[in-house]
Design a protein around this motif. Structure first.
Motif, PDB file in Angstrom:
ATOM      1  N   GLY A 190      19.839  -8.657 -11.074  1.00  0.00           N
ATOM      2  CA  GLY A 190      19.808  -8.514  -9.756  1.00  0.00           C
ATOM      3  C   GLY A 190      18.349  -9.062  -8.984  1.00  0.00           C
ATOM      4  N   ASP A 191      18.538  -9.086  -7.745  1.00  0.00           N
ATOM      5  CA  ASP A 191      17.409  -9.642  -6.895  1.00  0.00           C
ATOM      6  C   ASP A 191      16.855  -8.612  -6.096  1.00  0.00           C
ATOM      7  N   SER A 192      17.213  -7.110  -6.151  1.00  0.00           N
ATOM      8  CA  SER A 192      16.935  -6.199  -5.068  1.00  0.00           C
ATOM      9  C   SER A 192      15.674  -5.713  -5.392  1.00  0.00           C
ATOM     10  N   ALA A 193      14.791  -6.299  -6.546  1.00  0.00           N
ATOM     11  CA  ALA A 193      13.305  -5.913  -6.684  1.00  0.00           C
ATOM     12  C   ALA A 193      12.418  -6.977  -6.531  1.00  0.00           C
ATOM     13  N   SER A 194      13.008  -8.252  -5.701  1.00  0.00           N
ATOM     14  CA  SER A 194      11.934  -9.136  -5.799  1.00  0.00           C
ATOM     15  C   SER A 194      11.092  -9.018  -4.593  1.00  0.00           C
ATOM     16  N   SER A 195      11.486  -8.396  -3.763  1.00  0.00           N
ATOM     17  CA  SER A 195      10.175  -7.879  -2.653  1.00  0.00           C
ATOM     18  C   SER A 195       9.302  -7.008  -3.144  1.00  0.00           C
ATOM     19  N   THR A 196       9.537  -6.194  -4.146  1.00  0.00           N
ATOM     20  CA  THR A 196       8.800  -5.261  -4.833  1.00  0.00           C
ATOM     21  C   THR A 196       7.736  -6.177  -5.884  1.00  0.00           C
ATOM     22  N   GLU A 197       8.446  -7.205  -6.480  1.00  0.00           N
ATOM     23  CA  GLU A 197       7.709  -7.980  -7.381  1.00  0.00           C
ATOM     24  C   GLU A 197       6.757  -8.826  -6.374  1.00  0.00           C
ATOM     25  N   LEU A 198       7.142  -9.237  -5.559  1.00  0.00           N
ATOM     26  CA  LEU A 198       6.129 -10.048  -4.231  1.00  0.00           C
ATOM     27  C   LEU A 198       5.019  -9.224  -3.847  1.00  0.00           C
ATOM     28  N   TYR A 199       5.254  -7.894  -3.653  1.00  0.00           N
ATOM     29  CA  TYR A 199       4.233  -7.146  -3.153  1.00  0.00           C
ATOM     30  C   TYR A 199       3.261  -6.781  -4.151  1.00  0.00           C
ATOM     31  N   ALA A 200       3.898  -6.774  -5.449  1.00  0.00           N
ATOM     32  CA  ALA A 200       2.854  -6.584  -6.663  1.00  0.00           C
ATOM     33  C   ALA A 200       1.971  -7.901  -6.932  1.00  0.00           C
ATOM     34  N   LEU A 201       2.620  -8.996  -6.614  1.00  0.00           N
ATOM     35  CA  LEU A 201       2.039 -10.223  -6.899  1.00  0.00           C
ATOM     36  C   LEU A 201       0.872 -10.618  -5.590  1.00  0.00           C
ATOM     37  N   LEU A 202       1.335 -10.263  -4.738  1.00  0.00           N
ATOM     38  CA  LEU A 202       0.262 -10.334  -3.506  1.00  0.00           C
ATOM     39  C   LEU A 202      -0.848  -9.420  -3.456  1.00  0.00           C
ATOM     40  N   SER A 203      -0.527  -8.173  -4.134  1.00  0.00           N
ATOM     41  CA  SER A 203      -1.882  -7.243  -4.209  1.00  0.00           C
ATOM     42  C   SER A 203      -2.630  -7.545  -5.269  1.00  0.00           C
ATOM     43  N   GLU A 204      -2.170  -8.205  -6.441  1.00  0.00           N
ATOM     44  CA  GLU A 204      -3.099  -8.882  -7.458  1.00  0.00           C
ATOM     45  C   GLU A 204      -3.786 -10.081  -7.041  1.00  0.00           C
ATOM     46  N   LEU A 205      -3.243 -10.730  -6.208  1.00  0.00           N
ATOM     47  CA  LEU A 205      -3.874 -11.999  -5.688  1.00  0.00           C
ATOM     48  C   LEU A 205      -4.909 -11.637  -4.815  1.00  0.00           C
ATOM     49  N   SER A 206      -4.602 -10.769  -3.915  1.00  0.00           N
ATOM     50  CA  SER A 206      -5.589 -10.418  -2.796  1.00  0.00           C
ATOM     51  C   SER A 206      -6.638  -9.408  -3.275  1.00  0.00           C
ATOM     52  N   GLY A 207      -6.575  -8.591  -4.447  1.00  0.00           N
ATOM     53  CA  GLY A 207      -7.189  -7.497  -4.830  1.00  0.00           C
ATOM     54  C   GLY A 207      -7.059  -6.339  -3.852  1.00  0.00           C
ATOM     55  N   LEU A 208      -6.107  -6.114  -3.187  1.00  0.00           N
ATOM     56  CA  LEU A 208      -5.957  -4.980  -2.262  1.00  0.00           C
ATOM     57  C   LEU A 208      -5.125  -4.136  -2.721  1.00  0.00           C
ATOM     58  N   PRO A 209      -5.383  -2.842  -3.055  1.00  0.00           N
ATOM     59  CA  PRO A 209      -4.570  -2.114  -3.773  1.00  0.00           C
ATOM     60  C   PRO A 209      -3.161  -1.582  -2.784  1.00  0.00           C
ATOM     61  N   ILE A 210      -2.228  -1.139  -3.185  1.00  0.00           N
ATOM     62  CA  ILE A 210      -1.149  -0.852  -2.430  1.00  0.00           C
ATOM     63  C   ILE A 210      -0.746   0.601  -2.694  1.00  0.00           C
ATOM     64  N   ARG A 211       0.035   1.503  -1.747  1.00  0.00           N
ATOM     65  CA  ARG A 211       0.414   2.660  -1.779  1.00  0.00           C
ATOM     66  C   ARG A 211       1.323   2.818  -3.106  1.00  0.00           C
ATOM     67  N   GLN A 212       1.087   4.001  -3.774  1.00  0.00           N
ATOM     68  CA  GLN A 212       2.209   4.269  -5.006  1.00  0.00           C
ATOM     69  C   GLN A 212       2.935   5.432  -4.378  1.00  0.00           C
ATOM     70  N   ASP A 213       2.854   6.024  -3.209  1.00  0.00           N
ATOM     71  CA  ASP A 213       3.762   6.855  -2.891  1.00  0.00           C
ATOM     72  C   ASP A 213       5.175   6.461  -2.338  1.00  0.00           C
ATOM     73  N   LEU A 214       5.141   5.041  -2.122  1.00  0.00           N
ATOM     74  CA  LEU A 214       6.193   4.414  -1.483  1.00  0.00           C
ATOM     75  C   LEU A 214       6.974   3.761  -2.371  1.00  0.00           C
ATOM     76  N   ALA A 215       8.360   3.908  -2.719  1.00  0.00           N
ATOM     77  CA  ALA A 215       9.052   3.092  -3.491  1.00  0.00           C
ATOM     78  C   ALA A 215       9.758   2.107  -2.557  1.00  0.00           C
ATOM     79  N   ILE A 216      10.028   0.834  -3.157  1.00  0.00           N
ATOM     80  CA  ILE A 216      10.339  -0.287  -2.367  1.00  0.00           C
ATOM     81  C   ILE A 216      11.704  -0.895  -3.020  1.00  0.00           C
TER      82      ILE A 216
END
Length: 792
Positions: free
Chosen positions: A649-675
């Motif tokens: 399924g592709d329902s997690a593709s946005s979540t994977e993209l957020y993780a990838l953007l965070s890793e590339l940008s070095g910006l931490p993302i909130r862990q209290d939100l599920a995506i």
């Protein structure tokens, strides 16, 4: 800025004032199908349309009322159609392996059977009485005396001829023998003949041979006389038998005078009786002759096998065959043991569902039909030829080479309705050209209908009818509202209601149980909620085990703080009767290279094709957004942590993209939100399935680990209409302890997760300084430069 959803938006309530009644007892039961206008129009067309091939294939999911609706519609239509004829099988006196089929007006089949039963039981006494009568004895005696006189004259002439030649005629074990006599007229013995001189013995032999030739000529009238005796006795017996059975047979003939088939059959019966009258005259012939032979029953061939009796019908028949094996559908010829031998005849022909439905409607569950490999071809052949054959199952399979029955086919004229799922319909339509010609009408039953006032009112009336029919307690207005709300949840749409009435009925039946235990007069909202809670509790053991593992720290999941390259994704797991949301940690790692985005799940052969497609879309997004001035040069890896059962399924593709953007940008993302949410190459967040289960699954984990008041879920904005969250989650949202954010684009989502502006693209292809997109682009350009340094 993304605006949080209010508690009214995450569940469309149904006010109790919607129902102009205090309980469903005040309503009138529903006598029509709800929410299936398209299917009903197709069904009505197919059932009423004449012509070959306009049979109906009904598709849809179980529980939508397909079967009940079809049967009720068929019965209503069948009541307006004429009653089809009865079908009987009778003996074929020319070839007993091919019984004859007779069709008679409804009710006449039973009359013919009863009449022939009475006739068969009457002819033996009648014939016995006729042949034991004094009149018959006198006629037979007169005939025999006449014949005997002629025979005596022939015998006298032969004796005279023999005496003249010195012989007498004596009977022997092998016929008549010529014996020489002495001068005194006494016959000579073989010993006396042997003592005679050889010349005299030779003369006696020559005279005997000459006399035998003359006697042979004299005996020819005797042979004609024997044939004459047989002919005259047979003619007399037929005349007597015909006279004896005429009163019984003429009554049946007059009863069925307009029917030429029956008249022909009765004529064959009469001829058979007259030709086999000795079977009735000689009692010994009723028993078995030689060892191993089946005993002869002289009246067995005159019984009528009533295969289809429509005497009690009030219209055309409607037959549902739930077990459509070949014998149950097309009939069979049974066998019975007689003196250790399995035998069969026309009286053992048994009808199938197709026989009983002939002239009406036949309903068959198609998936069950394919469990028998012969049924589908047999059904197509029956429809195409318009003829219904009853063939021995083993013979059709080629297992029997001995003689068996082949009953005469009958004209087949019935409307076939197949019940199946859409997948089966697609397979048949694409793979079997005959299917398209024979089933030209498709009636597709929907699983949802609009949540309109008229449909809500019909829902309540359906519940009224169910309670009346099954003797359940009625529902008060609060319970009716709860059912409507849950129906929208089943439909996964605030604007729809589920048409899976069988599941709704189960909810009411179970709620009735708890209401009776409590002693209440009406089923209320609390009883509906109790039923839902109890049903969940019976089935959510696996969910509880997973939550325990998360609480113990065995399965790692953060629901507070911020981290780089890590996000909480949501998936739906199913245990058959229960589906629940499971949050999972998704991580991304980035390095210099040219491999692009690598799916670890696929590398481990644990990722499905849809998930792989989602990963490919991420690469397209990165290229479109960041590779305008420099080639995309990175080696990134994405993985569902602690996932051991495969991912699709592709329902997690946005979540994977957020993780990838965070890793590339070095910006931490909130862990209290599920995506949750899929993404396209343009960065738009797309709708997914199971949004309610996913949100509630994360809420349950937060409850177990501790509600902080900031936790929540990011869902696609296009899924807001699908939200029908359970009361506990709605109350938490209302109290500000849990939050739902509708996300339309990746830029909105990354801003929500990082607290940093996503940044807009400038004309030169760069982004606002310090924005997420700017940081990602600079990181990628830096990585591209390093790749160039190492691989100029």
């Amino acid at each position: 800025m993304v605006e949080e959803l209010s508690y009214e938006q995450v569940r469309r309530a149904c006010p109790e004032v919607t129902f102009e009644c205090d309980s469903s007892a005040e309503l009138s039961p529903l006598d029509e199908i709800v929410g299936q206008d398209r299917a009903m129009r197709a069904l009505n067309f197919g059932l009423r349309m004449g012509g070959k091939g306009f049979n109906v294939f009904v598709t849809g999911q179980p529980g939508t009322g397909r079967r009940t609706t079809i049967l009720e519609s068929l019965k209503e239509l069948a009541a307006t159609r004429p009653v089809p004829p009865d079908l009987v099988y009778v003996q074929n006196f020319q070839d007993n392996s091919r019984p004859n089929a007779l069709t008679l007006p409804a009710g006449m089949g039973r009359k013919l059977k009863d009449a022939m039963e009475k006739f068969a039981n009457s002819i033996q006494p009648a014939l016995r009485e006729a042949f034991e009568s004094q009149d018959y004895a006198k006629r037979r005696e007169a005939t025999m005396q006449k014949i005997n006189r002629e025979r005596d004259e022939i015998v006298h002439s032969i004796n005279t001829m023999a005496q003249a030649a010195g012989f007498i005629v004596q009977p022997s074990q092998i016929g008549l023998a010529l014996t020489p006599v002495n001068e005194e007229g006494k016959p000579l013995t073989d010993q006396e003949i042997a003592q005679l001189p050889p010349a005299l013995q030779k003369k006696i032999q020559q005279d005997r041979e000459a006399l035998n030739s003359k006697i042979g000529d004299a005996f020819r009238p005797m042979q004609e006389l024997v044939r004459k005796v047989d002919s005259e006795l047979q003619a007399m017996n037929r005349q007597v038998a015909a006279y004896a059975i005429a009163p019984y047979l003429e009554g049946i003939k007059s009863m069925f005078k307009p029917n030429d088939e029956v008249q022909s059959y009765l004529k064959d019966v009469e001829n058979d009786i007259l030709e086999n009258v000795l079977l009735f005259m000689v009692a010994a012939q009723k028993e078995a002759g030689a060892p191993g032979q089946v005993p002869v029953d002289p009246i067995r061939d005159y019984h009528v096998n009533l295969v289809v009796d429509n005497s009690n019908l009030k219209g055309a028949p409607t037959v549902l065959e739930n077990n459509p094996t070949y014998p149950r559908l097309f009939g069979a010829t049974e066998k019975e043991a007689r003196f250790g031998t399995l035998v069969t005849d026309y009286t053992l022909v048994r009808p199938g569902a197709a026989h009983r439905a002939n002239g009406g409607f036949l309903v068959i569950p198609v998936e069950r039909m394919f469990q028998d490999p012969l049924v589908w071809e047999g059904l197509k052949q029956t429809i195409s030829n318009g003829a219904l054959e009853t063939e021995d199952f083993a013979s059709r399979m080629g297992y029997i080479i001995t003689k068996t029955l082949r009953p005469e086919p009958v004209v087949f004229d019935a409307k076939i309705v197949l019940l199946g799922n859409p997948q089966t319909y697609g397979i048949l339509y694409n793979m079997d050209p005959d299917f398209r010609e024979l089933f030209k009408v498709k009636a597709d039953f929907d699983t949802v209908m609009p949540r309109e006032d008229k449909n809500v009112e019909r829902y309540a009336r359906f519940i009224c009818g169910l309670c009346n029919k099954e003797g359940l307690l009625h529902l008060d207005s609060s319970a009716l509202a709860a059912i409507v709300e849950y129906s929208s949840r089943m439909a996964d749409d605030q604007e729809k209601l589920s048409t899976q009435f069988s599941l709704i009925a189960d909810i009411i039946r179970e709620a009735n149980f708890y209401t009776v235990e409590e002693g209440a007069k009406f089923i209320g909202r609390k009883h509906i909620n109790k039923q839902l809670e109890e049903k969940t509790y019976r089935s959510n053991l696996i969910q509880q085990k997973i939550e325990e593992l998360i609480a113990e720290g065995t399965v790692l999941l953060d629901i507070a703080g911020k981290k780089v390259g890590q996000a909480n994704g949501l998936a739906v797991l199913s245990t058959g009767d229960f589906a629940f949301g499971r949050p999972s940690r998704i991580t991304a790692s980035v390095g210099v290279g040219r491999e692009g985005v690598i799916d670890i799940e696929r590398m481990a052969q644990m990722g499905g094709p849809t998930h792989t497609k989602g990963i490919g879309i991420l690469t397209g997004f990165l290229n479109e957004r960041y590779a305008t001035n420099a080639p995309l040069s990175l080696s990134a890896r994405l993985v569902f942590e602690q996932s051991y059962s495969g991912v699709d399924g592709d329902s997690a593709s946005s979540t994977e993209l957020y993780a990838l953007l965070s890793e590339l940008s070095g910006l931490p993302i909130r862990q209290d939100l599920a995506i949750t949410g899929s993404v396209n190459q343009k960065g738009e967040v797309q709708a997914i399935g199971g949004v309610n289960e996913k949100v509630e699954g994360y809420f349950e984990v937060c409850k177990r680990l501790g509600i902080t008041g900031t936790q929540g879920c990011m869902v696609p904005a296009s899924n807001v209409k699908n939200l029908m969250l359970k009361d506990e989650v709605v109350e938490a949202i209302k109290a500000g302890k849990f939050h739902i954010y509708p996300i339309g684009t990746i830029d909105q989502g990354i801003e929500m997760l990082t607290g940093v502006k996503a940044g807009k693209r400038r004309k030169d292809g760069t982004y606002d300084k310090g924005s997420v997109n700017d940081l990602v682009q600079k990181r990628l350009e830096d990585m591209a430069g390093k790749v160039k340094e190492f691989h100029p």
